[in-house]
Design a protein around this motif. Structure first.
Motif, PDB file in Angstrom:
ATOM      1  N   GLY A 169       0.807  -1.208   0.000  1.00  0.00           N
ATOM      2  CA  GLY A 169       0.000   0.000   0.000  1.00  0.00           C
ATOM      3  C   GLY A 169       0.840   1.258   0.000  1.00  0.00           C
ATOM      4  N   GLU A 170       0.178   2.406   0.072  1.00  0.00           N
ATOM      5  CA  GLU A 170       0.825   3.712   0.019  1.00  0.00           C
ATOM      6  C   GLU A 170       1.793   3.901   1.191  1.00  0.00           C
TER       7      GLU A 170
ATOM      8  N   TYR B  79       0.963   6.544   3.854  1.00  0.00           N
ATOM      9  CA  TYR B  79      -0.133   6.115   4.735  1.00  0.00           C
ATOM     10  C   TYR B  79       0.406   5.206   5.840  1.00  0.00           C
ATOM     11  N   ILE B  80       1.201   4.234   5.456  1.00  0.00           N
ATOM     12  CA  ILE B  80       1.738   3.278   6.425  1.00  0.00           C
ATOM     13  C   ILE B  80       2.580   3.999   7.477  1.00  0.00           C
TER      14      ILE B  80
ATOM     15  N   THR C 130      -1.333  -2.084   4.243  1.00  0.00           N
ATOM     16  CA  THR C 130      -2.673  -1.527   4.146  1.00  0.00           C
ATOM     17  C   THR C 130      -3.670  -2.674   3.951  1.00  0.00           C
TER      18      THR C 130
ATOM     19  N   CYS D 266      -9.392   3.229  10.166  1.00  0.00           N
ATOM     20  CA  CYS D 266      -9.612   4.663   9.970  1.00  0.00           C
ATOM     21  C   CYS D 266     -11.086   4.978   9.722  1.00  0.00           C
TER      22      CYS D 266
ATOM     23  N   THR E 116     -10.553   1.422   4.992  1.00  0.00           N
ATOM     24  CA  THR E 116      -9.156   1.801   5.172  1.00  0.00           C
ATOM     25  C   THR E 116      -8.640   1.330   6.523  1.00  0.00           C
TER      26      THR E 116
ATOM     27  N   ILE F  76      -5.064  -0.954   8.606  1.00  0.00           N
ATOM     28  CA  ILE F  76      -3.646  -1.312   8.556  1.00  0.00           C
ATOM     29  C   ILE F  76      -3.382  -2.439   9.541  1.00  0.00           C
TER      30      ILE F  76
ATOM     31  N   ASP G  91      -6.760   2.029  -2.333  1.00  0.00           N
ATOM     32  CA  ASP G  91      -5.852   3.162  -2.154  1.00  0.00           C
ATOM     33  C   ASP G  91      -6.524   4.465  -1.752  1.00  0.00           C
TER      34      ASP G  91
ATOM     35  N   ALA H 185      -6.723   5.334   1.967  1.00  0.00           N
ATOM     36  CA  ALA H 185      -5.359   5.449   2.500  1.00  0.00           C
ATOM     37  C   ALA H 185      -4.713   6.752   2.046  1.00  0.00           C
ATOM     38  N   ARG H 186      -4.980   7.145   0.809  1.00  0.00           N
ATOM     39  CA  ARG H 186      -4.390   8.381   0.300  1.00  0.00           C
ATOM     40  C   ARG H 186      -5.019   9.604   0.985  1.00  0.00           C
TER      41      ARG H 186
END
Length: 394
Positions: free
Chosen positions: A70-71, A74-75, A96, A241, A252, A254, A285, A288-289
């Motif tokens: 994933g991004e 974000y992580i 993610t 999230c 979203t 993790i 994505d 997360a973005r």
């Protein structure tokens, strides 16, 4: 093939939502579904989220796949938000996932692959999907005492007595904050005792933290997770999230795997990415973005934190209003626990029959185990709920 399918049991919360929709009464109150609602009964899009989406729309030039993990922004942002340096970054693998549920599912599959004989210990009660996923995967699990229906508080003595039976290599699933469904939480001193017992037994904690910022604040709500993660050799953390960013439908989440050393963390990272690939290939994505954009922009982050704090205080105010109204109606302090619980939910500790009576007589919809969504209330419905509770003889 398809004729061999069998009917699956209906999800209780989804069935409750359907019954609520079909109820023609004007005074009906939905306290079942676990989403935040404002005073108008709407689950709003945060201003910070709208602004982040605008930035993304203006800057994004491709919808190509992300990486398996994933991004990266974000992580890194989520590791900082949840752990804030409590663990050396080199010891953490992370990916993610599609929501906090996806993180829990991936965590269970990781446990199943690496420790197939492990028993997963879950609180009684817990979020129903925990047990549902464990059953679906055919994993061994046991319940540990958690909620005292008489005091409406944590049964800490019972919890510790049950966890004394944990074996080395077993997994203990813990709610990081704002326990779902009860709203009753451990004190930090109690958390320290739990950590000491886990270390003594050689067990692995799995923390589900889905409501950071909904209880006592972003850092206060993460304090227990940071304590556990910084005090054990290995730990799994599933974070969501959906609630604190209000992006439920973006799915979203993790999953973090904290290893004992950097070498093992790299192995964990590879396995987490492998599990992503097998289950859904690349993670979603957009959500997360959004989160990454907010966490990495000082102005947007400030806006988000202010909105989240407003949401948190709104729920605390509703809790106090409900406790006060019940005190007025009963001339008793026995419902004060509602103001002391934290998060979206409280379990009022009554029978399924009395919950059904509240639905039938007063159009109050809550889960049969007496979990109610505090965020589903407003100034007008607090008195309706309080009267229904008293009339039902809770």
């Amino acid at each position: 093939m398809l004729e061999h399918l069998t009917e699956q049991p209906a999800d209780k919360i989804l069935a409750l939502m359907q019954a609520y929709r079909e109820d023609p009464r004007d005074n009906k109150v939905d306290l079942g579904v676990g989403v935040y609602k404002n005073a108008e009964g709407v689950t709003p899009v945060m201003k910070a989220v709208k602004a982040a989406e605008q930035k993304i729309w203006e800057a994004q030039t491709s919808k190509a796949y992300t990486s398996l993990a994933g991004e990266p922004q974000y992580i890194e942002g989520m590791i900082d938000l949840v752990l804030n340096g409590a663990v050396d970054r080199a010891r953490i693998g992370a990916v993610t996932t599609p929501g906090g549920t996806g993180a829990i599912r991936q965590a269970m599959e990781l446990i199943q692959r690496t420790s197939p004989d492990a028993t997963v210990w879950v609180s009684n009660p817990t979020w129903p999907n925990h047990v549902s996923i464990l059953n679906y995967l055919g994993m061994k699990h046991k319940a540990y005492s958690y909620f005292d229906t008489a005091t409406r508080d944590v049964d800490f003595a019972g919890m510790m007595a049950d966890l004394a039976n944990v074996a080395a290599g077993d997994v203990v699933l813990l709610h990081g904050c704002c326990h779902n469904p009860t709203g009753a939480n451990l004190t930090l001193d109690q958390w320290k005792e739990v950590v000491a017992l886990i270390n003594e037994k050689g067990a692995i904690p799995l923390i589900d933290i889905a409501y950071q910022g909904f209880g006592d604040g972003l850092d206060a709500d993460a304090a227990a997770t940071r304590l556990v993660a910084g005090s054990v050799g290995e730990c799994l953390i599933a974070a969501s999230c959906s609630k604190n960013f209000g992006i439920y439908r973006e799915r979203t989440g993790i999953l973090m795997a904290i290893a004992g050393d950097e070498k093992t963390a790299k192995l964990s990272q590879g396995m987490l990415q492998f599990l992503n690939r097998q289950n859904y290939s690349f993670p979603p994505d957009h959500g997360a973005r959004i989160v990454a954009t907010i966490l990495n922009d000082a102005e947007l982050r400030k806006m988000w934190e202010e909105e989240l704090e407003e949401t948190r205080l709104s729920m605390l105010n509703l809790r106090q209003q409900l406790a006060d109204e019940l005190k007025r109606l009963t001339n008793s302090d026995r419902f004060n626990f509602l103001a002391e619980h934290r998060g979206m939910f409280s379990q009022i500790g009554t029978t399924a029959e009395k919950v059904e009576k509240m639905r039938a007589d007063s159009a109050i919809y809550m889960v049969s185990d007496s979990r109610l969504n505090i965020a589903g209330l407003n100034d007008k419905t607090v008195p309706l709920l309080a009267k229904a509770i008293v009339d039902a003889g809770v």
